[in-house]
Design a protein around this motif. Structure first.
Motif, mmCIF file in Angstrom:
data_model
loop_
_atom_site.group_PDB
_atom_site.id
_atom_site.type_symbol
_atom_site.label_atom_id
_atom_site.label_comp_id
_atom_site.label_asym_id
_atom_site.label_seq_id
_atom_site.Cartn_x
_atom_site.Cartn_y
_atom_site.Cartn_z
ATOM 1 N N PHE A 158 0.844 -1.187 0.000
ATOM 2 C CA PHE A 158 0.000 0.000 0.000
ATOM 3 C C PHE A 158 0.885 1.244 0.000
ATOM 4 N N ARG A 159 0.286 2.386 -0.333
ATOM 5 C CA ARG A 159 1.034 3.635 -0.495
ATOM 6 C C ARG A 159 0.397 4.760 0.316
ATOM 7 N N VAL A 160 1.265 5.551 0.941
ATOM 8 C CA VAL A 160 0.852 6.802 1.575
ATOM 9 C C VAL A 160 1.288 7.923 0.635
ATOM 10 N N THR A 213 4.876 15.278 -5.765
ATOM 11 C CA THR A 213 4.086 14.191 -5.182
ATOM 12 C C THR A 213 5.043 13.194 -4.549
ATOM 13 N N VAL A 214 4.826 12.923 -3.258
ATOM 14 C CA VAL A 214 5.654 11.977 -2.514
ATOM 15 C C VAL A 214 4.813 10.758 -2.185
ATOM 16 N N ARG A 215 5.395 9.588 -2.386
ATOM 17 C CA ARG A 215 4.713 8.330 -2.050
ATOM 18 C C ARG A 215 5.622 7.476 -1.179
ATOM 19 N N TYR A 216 5.132 7.090 -0.011
ATOM 20 C CA TYR A 216 5.767 6.042 0.786
ATOM 21 C C TYR A 216 5.131 4.732 0.340
ATOM 22 N N VAL A 217 5.915 3.831 -0.193
ATOM 23 C CA VAL A 217 5.410 2.551 -0.691
ATOM 24 C C VAL A 217 5.884 1.461 0.262
#
Length: 222
Positions: A158-160, A213-217
């Motif tokens: 999942f991604r934040v 856009t930043v994504r924690y994966v």
């Protein structure tokens, strides 16, 4: 004699290294687009730095008990104040909090900053957070979202995600990213804790008028 032998075997077994099989990994994706939506930069790198607050926050889930009051879990908030995650018999979700901050709110959610000091387990905030605004060292914050879990035969992911807009008149560079949680403290009021802080191996520059856009994966592998 039997008990002594069992204890000796147990102590010896504890000294034998065990190859870790539990696999939880993370990546940080950074995507910059100009004011017209054109992609001008993309890269990703490992996410490595969940801090001590994360371990306490996670333990609060495991340590709770339905119908029984247990000890509150100590954490340090983003002001550096000792706090605790509230436990009570209701086990309400807000006791453990969330990171889905709304538009314009930089007190929690996915956050970015200009600090470059290497992370430590005791970090309780970013080194120099870029807060909400349109001046230097500020970004306009979109909402933080958490995507649904996607599962394959071997992995769950999942991604934040959050988008930041540079409405200042010049480029600004992001050196660090993190995750702040909003949780209910002992006094029944909202407190904010940092659970992750990563200093980027490749700092990302965001031109004036552009978005980041930043994504924690987060990936869990069986």
């Amino acid at each position: 004699m039997v008990e002594a032998n069992v204890k000796a075997t147990l102590n010896q077994s504890r000294k034998i290294p065990v190859k870790p099989l539990l696999s939880i990994s993370g990546e940080i994706e950074l995507e910059v687009r100009d004011k017209n939506g054109k992609l001008i930069h993309f890269h990703k790198e490992p996410a490595k730095c969940f801090v001590a607050n994360f371990a306490h926050w996670l333990r609060a889930f495991f340590g709770n008990s339905v119908g029984n009051v247990v000890s509150d879990e100590p954490v340090v908030d983003t002001d550096g104040v000792d706090q605790a995650i509230l436990h009570d018999v209701t086990m309400r979700p807000d006791h453990f909090g969330g990171c889905c901050a709304p538009i314009g709110n930089s007190t929690y959610g996915l956050v970015v900053g200009g600090g470059s000091t290497p992370p430590t387990p005791d970090d309780y905030k970013l080194g120099a957070q870029y807060v909400e605004g349109t001046e230097i060292n500020q970004f306009t914050h979109g909402a933080t979202t958490v995507e649904a879990v996607s599962t394959t035969t071997t992995q769950s992911v999942f991604r934040v995600v959050r988008t930041f807009t540079n409405n200042y008149t010049a480029s600004q560079t992001v050196y660090e990213v993190g995750i702040y949680m909003a949780i209910e403290g002992q006094a029944g009021t909202w407190i904010y804790i940092c659970i992750a802080r990563d200093v980027l191996a490749t700092p990302t520059t965001v031109p004036a008028g552009s978005t980041l856009t930043v994504r924690y994966v987060l990936t869990f592998t069986v």
